[in-house]
Enzyme design. Structure first.
Site, PDB file in Angstrom:
ATOM      1  N   SER A 125       0.839  -1.202   0.000  1.00 14.16           N
ATOM      2  CA  SER A 125       0.000   0.000   0.000  1.00 14.16           C
ATOM      3  C   SER A 125       0.865   1.240   0.000  1.00 14.16           C
ATOM      4  CB  SER A 125      -0.868  -0.028   1.255  1.00 14.16           C
ATOM      5  OG  SER A 125      -1.466   1.229   1.479  1.00 14.16           O
ATOM      6  N   TYR A 149      -2.049  -1.150  11.008  1.00 17.36           N
ATOM      7  CA  TYR A 149      -2.304  -1.655   9.658  1.00 17.36           C
ATOM      8  C   TYR A 149      -1.107  -1.365   8.755  1.00 17.36           C
ATOM      9  CZ  TYR A 149      -3.854  -1.675   4.825  1.00 17.36           C
ATOM     10  OH  TYR A 149      -3.925  -1.883   3.465  1.00 17.36           O
ATOM     11  N   LYS A 153       1.886  -3.865   6.825  1.00 17.02           N
ATOM     12  CA  LYS A 153       2.330  -3.869   5.414  1.00 17.02           C
ATOM     13  C   LYS A 153       3.849  -3.702   5.340  1.00 17.02           C
ATOM     14  CE  LYS A 153      -1.668  -4.412   3.517  1.00 17.02           C
ATOM     15  NZ  LYS A 153      -1.977  -5.714   2.929  1.00 17.02           N
ATOM     16  N   GLY A 294      -4.518  11.434  11.667  1.00 25.79           N
ATOM     17  CA  GLY A 294      -3.659  10.533  10.896  1.00 25.79           C
ATOM     18  C   GLY A 294      -3.686  10.783   9.402  1.00 25.79           C
ATOM     19  N   ASP A 295      -4.659  11.559   8.898  1.00 26.37           N
ATOM     20  CA  ASP A 295      -4.713  11.823   7.453  1.00 26.37           C
ATOM     21  C   ASP A 295      -3.596  12.779   7.033  1.00 26.37           C
ATOM     22  OD1 ASP A 295      -6.836  10.229   6.827  1.00 26.37           O
ATOM     23  OD2 ASP A 295      -8.274  11.850   6.480  1.00 26.37           O
TER      24      ASP A 295
HETATM   25  P1  NAD Z   1     -11.206  -6.855   1.186  1.00 27.22           P
HETATM   26  O1  NAD Z   1     -11.461  -6.842   2.654  1.00 27.22           O
HETATM   27  O2  NAD Z   1     -12.353  -6.603   0.280  1.00 27.22           O
HETATM   28  O3  NAD Z   1     -10.533  -8.245   0.763  1.00 27.22           O
HETATM   29  C1  NAD Z   1      -9.710  -8.978   1.637  1.00 27.22           C
HETATM   30  C2  NAD Z   1     -10.241 -10.410   1.664  1.00 27.22           C
HETATM   31  O4  NAD Z   1      -9.397 -11.191   2.500  1.00 27.22           O
HETATM   32  C3  NAD Z   1     -11.660 -10.505   2.221  1.00 27.22           C
HETATM   33  O5  NAD Z   1     -12.454 -11.235   1.304  1.00 27.22           O
HETATM   34  C4  NAD Z   1     -11.488 -11.260   3.532  1.00 27.22           C
HETATM   35  O6  NAD Z   1     -12.612 -12.072   3.812  1.00 27.22           O
HETATM   36  C5  NAD Z   1     -10.212 -12.041   3.292  1.00 27.22           C
HETATM   37  N1  NAD Z   1      -9.427 -12.361   4.493  1.00 27.22           N
HETATM   38  C6  NAD Z   1      -8.989 -11.530   5.472  1.00 27.22           C
HETATM   39  N2  NAD Z   1      -8.260 -12.187   6.376  1.00 27.22           N
HETATM   40  C7  NAD Z   1      -8.216 -13.489   5.963  1.00 27.22           C
HETATM   41  C8  NAD Z   1      -7.613 -14.669   6.486  1.00 27.22           C
HETATM   42  N3  NAD Z   1      -6.910 -14.661   7.623  1.00 27.22           N
HETATM   43  N4  NAD Z   1      -7.753 -15.813   5.789  1.00 27.22           N
HETATM   44  C9  NAD Z   1      -8.478 -15.846   4.637  1.00 27.22           C
HETATM   45  N5  NAD Z   1      -9.082 -14.771   4.107  1.00 27.22           N
HETATM   46  C10 NAD Z   1      -8.942 -13.605   4.769  1.00 27.22           C
HETATM   47  O7  NAD Z   1     -10.028  -5.804   0.916  1.00 27.22           O
HETATM   48  P2  NAD Z   1      -9.464  -5.242  -0.467  1.00 27.22           P
HETATM   49  O8  NAD Z   1      -9.789  -3.795  -0.535  1.00 27.22           O
HETATM   50  O9  NAD Z   1      -9.815  -6.133  -1.571  1.00 27.22           O
HETATM   51  O10 NAD Z   1      -7.905  -5.327  -0.172  1.00 27.22           O
HETATM   52  C11 NAD Z   1      -7.114  -6.410  -0.622  1.00 27.22           C
HETATM   53  C12 NAD Z   1      -5.670  -6.197  -0.190  1.00 27.22           C
HETATM   54  O11 NAD Z   1      -5.200  -4.955  -0.707  1.00 27.22           O
HETATM   55  C13 NAD Z   1      -5.473  -6.126   1.321  1.00 27.22           C
HETATM   56  O12 NAD Z   1      -4.254  -6.763   1.642  1.00 27.22           O
HETATM   57  C14 NAD Z   1      -5.381  -4.647   1.590  1.00 27.22           C
HETATM   58  O13 NAD Z   1      -4.641  -4.374   2.759  1.00 27.22           O
HETATM   59  C15 NAD Z   1      -4.663  -4.166   0.355  1.00 27.22           C
HETATM   60  N6  NAD Z   1      -4.884  -2.751   0.045  1.00 27.22           N
HETATM   61  C16 NAD Z   1      -6.160  -2.282  -0.068  1.00 27.22           C
HETATM   62  C17 NAD Z   1      -6.369  -0.923  -0.314  1.00 27.22           C
HETATM   63  C18 NAD Z   1      -7.770  -0.367  -0.410  1.00 27.22           C
HETATM   64  O14 NAD Z   1      -7.942   0.853  -0.264  1.00 27.22           O
HETATM   65  N7  NAD Z   1      -8.790  -1.165  -0.676  1.00 27.22           N
HETATM   66  C19 NAD Z   1      -5.279  -0.054  -0.490  1.00 27.22           C
HETATM   67  C20 NAD Z   1      -3.998  -0.584  -0.397  1.00 27.22           C
HETATM   68  C21 NAD Z   1      -3.804  -1.942  -0.128  1.00 27.22           C
HETATM   69  N1  UFG Z   2     -12.522  11.393   3.390  1.00 27.23           N
HETATM   70  C1  UFG Z   2     -13.543  12.265   3.743  1.00 27.23           C
HETATM   71  N2  UFG Z   2     -14.698  11.730   4.231  1.00 27.23           N
HETATM   72  C2  UFG Z   2     -14.887  10.391   4.382  1.00 27.23           C
HETATM   73  C3  UFG Z   2     -13.844   9.513   4.026  1.00 27.23           C
HETATM   74  C4  UFG Z   2     -12.664  10.052   3.535  1.00 27.23           C
HETATM   75  O1  UFG Z   2     -13.412  13.480   3.626  1.00 27.23           O
HETATM   76  O2  UFG Z   2     -15.966   9.980   4.853  1.00 27.23           O
HETATM   77  C5  UFG Z   2     -11.285  11.958   2.825  1.00 27.23           C
HETATM   78  C6  UFG Z   2     -10.042  11.649   3.630  1.00 27.23           C
HETATM   79  O3  UFG Z   2      -9.851  12.627   4.620  1.00 27.23           O
HETATM   80  C7  UFG Z   2      -8.967  11.652   2.537  1.00 27.23           C
HETATM   81  C8  UFG Z   2      -9.705  11.135   1.302  1.00 27.23           C
HETATM   82  O4  UFG Z   2     -11.089  11.350   1.560  1.00 27.23           O
HETATM   83  O5  UFG Z   2      -8.557  12.979   2.279  1.00 27.23           O
HETATM   84  C9  UFG Z   2      -9.472   9.652   1.034  1.00 27.23           C
HETATM   85  O6  UFG Z   2      -9.759   8.904   2.206  1.00 27.23           O
HETATM   86  P1  UFG Z   2      -9.934   7.314   2.182  1.00 27.23           P
HETATM   87  O7  UFG Z   2     -10.303   6.896   3.557  1.00 27.23           O
HETATM   88  O8  UFG Z   2     -10.814   6.920   1.071  1.00 27.23           O
HETATM   89  O9  UFG Z   2      -8.482   6.789   1.787  1.00 27.23           O
HETATM   90  P2  UFG Z   2      -7.079   7.018   2.510  1.00 27.23           P
HETATM   91  O10 UFG Z   2      -6.223   7.728   1.528  1.00 27.23           O
HETATM   92  O11 UFG Z   2      -7.217   7.599   3.836  1.00 27.23           O
HETATM   93  O12 UFG Z   2      -6.563   5.524   2.742  1.00 27.23           O
HETATM   94  C10 UFG Z   2      -6.637   4.505   1.756  1.00 27.23           C
HETATM   95  C11 UFG Z   2      -6.840   3.161   2.434  1.00 27.23           C
HETATM   96  C12 UFG Z   2      -5.632   2.783   3.220  1.00 27.23           C
HETATM   97  C13 UFG Z   2      -4.425   2.807   2.354  1.00 27.23           C
HETATM   98  C14 UFG Z   2      -4.299   4.146   1.691  1.00 27.23           C
HETATM   99  C15 UFG Z   2      -3.162   4.129   0.722  1.00 27.23           C
HETATM  100  O13 UFG Z   2      -7.962   3.210   3.303  1.00 27.23           O
HETATM  101  O14 UFG Z   2      -5.765   1.481   3.701  1.00 27.23           O
HETATM  102  O15 UFG Z   2      -5.492   4.470   0.980  1.00 27.23           O
HETATM  103  O16 UFG Z   2      -3.318   3.106  -0.191  1.00 27.23           O
HETATM  104  F1  UFG Z   2      -3.339   2.575   3.096  1.00 27.23           F
END
Ligand code: NAD
Ligand code: UFG
Length: 338
Positions: A125, A149, A153, A294-295
């Site tokens: 991430s 979290y 990573k 934290g943002d």
């Molecule tokens: P998601 O929660 O939709 O998908 C994760 C899946 O993993 C879920 O289906 C959950 O049921 C499964 N899971 C969790 N723990 C498990 C375990 N111990 N065993 C088996 N299955 C398990 O999340 P996503 O948005 O698809 O994210 C996928 C990956 O990408 C994650 O590693 C997340 O940290 C990473 N990531 C996501 C974002 C984002 O904003 N969505 C950004 C950066 C990185």
């Molecule tokens: N925001 C709002 N209102 C909301 C939600 C978000 O104003 O209800 C704003 C936040 O302050 C930020 C922007 O929208 O400025 C994006 O926020 P998100 O929560 O959608 O995403 P983040 O950038 O905070 O974080 C995401 C994932 C993290 C990941 C990161 C980088 O949640 O897990 O992107 O990949 F680490």
């Protein structure tokens, strides 16, 4: 047919990546414990692609199950999505996050080692860049973490680096995602957060469909053009295709491969609200609230390395991201529930 084990494959990014893998002629084998996804996703994958992934319901910390999967299938590579991902929650229950994300990944890597599978792609991430000194962010920027979290990573990236130093015939690819949004263009697969969405796009979508009254905009006093936070939003299908490119280019190349997957373009919260409102042809009510702890103000990727080495570039525009997200939300107001 190349078999790819996809952990977390019924989740948001994993399910879309399964579509991209199938489109590229590969066979995804999914393990997911369904803690944050629903099995109906498998039906949707089958409807869209004509292929149903093999599915194992279970936890990546279950070594006996992993052994069974590696015995039943000749797996060539593993794409590892399974993780808990809510930043705020990770500060409340850090042990649960470390247990799931770190112990789960160690168990998976050990099972791969035991079965001679040496090609690994990890969902990292942009959070590993902490609060970057400047933008755009390149892969060489220093890493840091500010919450459990993000630390999970970062720790997994370091575990992968150590493993490669010990066994240099592995191929390990760290994909650092920026902000994944959008949905499959059919409107039948998308993001379905449980409870109140933490992330911007699903929150806006739920306001648009009437499930929530108004968006809280967290801060309008950042040093950005309109004062609201700026992020690099990337369409989930572009991200999914990035995984296939990474698999095709990196899996046969030993060593560590690190890529930003982003568009290189930042949009503010208010720009996202405007774009979504245009896509849904309705106003998105919002109010300004204090900054979310934290943002950070702004960040976006320099994705040049992925373009150069993977021949991959995000191609979908902001209006495609919002249109696809709205199609998914309006056709499935309660997500996968119905
Ligand atoms: P998601 O929660 O939709 O998908 C994760 C899946 O993993 C879920 O289906 C959950 O049921 C499964 N899971 C969790 N723990 C498990 C375990 N111990 N065993 C088996 N299955 C398990 O999340 P996503 O948005 O698809 O994210 C996928 C990956 O990408 C994650 O590693 C997340 O940290 C990473 N990531 C996501 C974002 C984002 O904003 N969505 C950004 C950066 C990185
Ligand atoms: N925001 C709002 N209102 C909301 C939600 C978000 O104003 O209800 C704003 C936040 O302050 C930020 C922007 O929208 O400025 C994006 O926020 P998100 O929560 O959608 O995403 P983040 O950038 O905070 O974080 C995401 C994932 C993290 C990941 C990161 C980088 O949640 O897990 O992107 O990949 F680490």
């Amino acid at each position: 047919m190349e078999k790819v084990l996809v952990t977390g494959g019924t989740g948001y990014i994993g399910s879309h990546t399964c579509l991209a893998l199938i489109a590229d002629g590969k066979q995804p084998i999914i393990i997911d414990n369904l803690c944050n996804s629903k099995p109906i996703v498998l039906d949707r994958i089958e409807t869209i692609s004509g292929k149903r992934p093999v599915f194992y319901e279970g936890d990546i910390r279950d070594r006996a199950l992993l052994d069974r999967i590696f015995e039943e299938h000749q797996i060539q590579s593993v794409i590892h999505f399974a993780a808990l991902k809510a930043v705020g929650e990770s500060t409340q229950v850090p042990l649960r996050y470390y247990q799931n994300n770190i112990a789960g990944t160690l168990n998976l890597l050990e099972a791969m080692q035991a079965h001679g599978v040496k090609s690994f792609i990890f969902s990292s991430s942009a959070t590993v860049y902490g609060d970057p000194a400047s933008v755009p962010i390149t892969e060489e920027f220093p890493r840091s973490a500010t919450n459990p979290y993000g630390r999970s990573k970062l720790m997994i990236e370091e575990i992968c680096e150590d493993q490669l130093k010990a066994e240099n015939d592995w191929s390990i690819t760290l994909l650092r995602y920026f902000n994944p949004v959008g949905a499959h263009e059919s409107g039948t697969m998308g993001e379905d957060p449980s409870g109140i969405p933490n992330n911007l796009m699903p929150y806006i979508a739920q306001v648009a469909i009437g499930r929530r009254d108004a968006l809280s905009v967290f801060g309008n006093d950042y040093p950005t053009a309109d004062g609201t936070g700026v992020r690099d939003y990337i369409h989930v299908m572009d991200l999914a295709e990035g995984h296939v490119k990474a698999l095709n280019v990196c899996s046969a190349k030993q060593g560590l491969h690190v890529y930003n997957l982003g568009t290189g373009q930042g949009y503010s919260v208010l720009e996202m609200v405007k774009a979504f409102s245009d896509a849904a042809a309705r106003p998105i009510p919002y109010q300004i609230e204090p900054r979310r702890p934290g943002d950070i103000a702004e960040y976006w990727a320099n994705p040049a390395k992925a373009e150069r080495e993977l021949d991959w570039k995000a191609s979908r525009t902001l209006s495609q991201m919002t249109a696809d997200s709205w199609r998914w939300q309006s056709q499935n107001p309660m997500g996968y529930e119905e």
